[in-house]
Enzyme design. Structure first.
Site, PDB file in Angstrom:
ATOM      1  N   SER A 142     -39.822 -62.388  23.995  1.00  0.00           N
ATOM      2  CA  SER A 142     -40.597 -63.200  23.059  1.00  0.00           C
ATOM      3  C   SER A 142     -39.969 -64.578  22.996  1.00  0.00           C
ATOM      4  O   SER A 142     -38.793 -64.753  23.350  1.00  0.00           O
ATOM      5  CB  SER A 142     -40.583 -62.555  21.666  1.00  0.00           C
ATOM      6  OG  SER A 142     -41.055 -63.440  20.670  1.00  0.00           O
ATOM      7  N   TYR A 155     -36.132 -58.708  14.638  1.00  0.00           N
ATOM      8  CA  TYR A 155     -36.909 -58.832  15.875  1.00  0.00           C
ATOM      9  C   TYR A 155     -36.227 -59.794  16.848  1.00  0.00           C
ATOM     10  O   TYR A 155     -36.056 -59.488  18.031  1.00  0.00           O
ATOM     11  CB  TYR A 155     -38.307 -59.331  15.518  1.00  0.00           C
ATOM     12  CG  TYR A 155     -39.269 -59.450  16.679  1.00  0.00           C
ATOM     13  CD1 TYR A 155     -39.732 -58.320  17.334  1.00  0.00           C
ATOM     14  CD2 TYR A 155     -39.733 -60.699  17.093  1.00  0.00           C
ATOM     15  CE1 TYR A 155     -40.634 -58.426  18.384  1.00  0.00           C
ATOM     16  CE2 TYR A 155     -40.632 -60.812  18.139  1.00  0.00           C
ATOM     17  CZ  TYR A 155     -41.090 -59.670  18.779  1.00  0.00           C
ATOM     18  OH  TYR A 155     -41.980 -59.782  19.824  1.00  0.00           O
TER      19      TYR A 155
END
Length: 267
Positions: A142, A155
């Protein structure tokens, strides 16, 4: 594009929705043989029937959080077509909560799903790639694997860890003709934010405005296939947006990114 993937065996985790689903359709249309994995067999069946050649698609349900099962699942995956050419690590969850509010169990869950499961599967498949002296690991990280913004600590930590592990792996296996491509998607139009882990029992439960305005998953799949074909070490996936600018700032002017990061809270 089609010739590169024709008859290649591609194993995709997180294949029942989002990027994984879109990639399954695009790869099937390009002639690939697919092994599709996720927890939800009915959704995998749906994706299989949506592929251009369902007869070239095998389903292998698995739970990434059950890491003890992943060695046996890898053996099953190899048996599906007699070998694997490309492994697409794509399963996992996201998170939305401030550090002060985020329970340590959330951090552990994110690391188990978004990091350790990738490591376990990679270590299980690596001997197969080494034996045939060919293979390609494709890793869905990401933008949050490169930068940090509010509400994403667990995350971002898991995604940052992926970069460290797979960069080291690449350095070790390049001589064996094994490739590693790390994808850094920005906002992609999927349902991932619906299931974001928060400090509430049932997660976020609503779509993110940024995700809703993101790049459609089918267009993301085309960008990913281009990165795989080109053997890219790392590739941004998404629109030309504030996220791509954030990546540049992180590399060139990190102090500027630090000042504006508090305004980048997911909507």
């Amino acid at each position: 594009m089609a010739n590169h993937f024709n008859n290649k065996v591609v194993w995709i985790t997180g294949a029942s929705s989002g990027i994984g689903e879109a990639l399954a359709y695009a790869l099937s249309a390009a002639g690939a043989k697919l092994i599709l994995s996720s927890r939800r067999l009915p959704e995998l069946e749906r994706v299989k029937q949506g592929c251009s050649v369902p007869g070239q698609v095998q389903l292998l349900p698995l739970d990434l959080s059950d890491t003890d099962s992943l060695q046996d699942k890898t053996i099953e995956a190899i048996k599906c077509f007699g070998g694997i050419d490309i492994m697409v690590h794509n399963g996992g969850v996201t998170q939305r909560s401030l550090v002060i509010d985020t329970e340590i169990e959330v951090h552990r869950r994110l690391m188990e799903l978004d990091y350790f499961s990738y490591v376990v599967l990679t270590k299980a498949l690596l001997p197969h790639f080494i034996e045939k002296r060919a293979g390609h690991f494709v890793v869905t990280s990401s933008v949050m694997g490169k930068i940090g913004t509010p509400m994403r600590s667990a995350y971002a930590a898991a995604k940052h860890a992926l970069h460290g592990f797979f960069d080291c792996l690449r350095a070790e296996v390049t001589a064996d003709n094994i490739k590693v491509t790390i994808l850094t998607p920005g906002y992609i139009r999927t349902n991932i934010s619906l299931y974001a882990v928060t400090n509430k029992p049932y997660g976020l439960g609503k779509p993110s405005e940024n995700i809703e305005n993101g790049l459609p998953a089918d267009r993301a799949a085309k960008q990913i296939m281009k990165a795989i074909k080109g053997g890219k070490f790392e590739a941004y996936v998404g629109k030309f947006s504030s996220e791509r600018i954030g990546l540049w700032l992180n590399r060139l002017l990190p102090s500027v990114l630090t000042r504006i990061a508090p305004r980048l809270v997911p909507k």
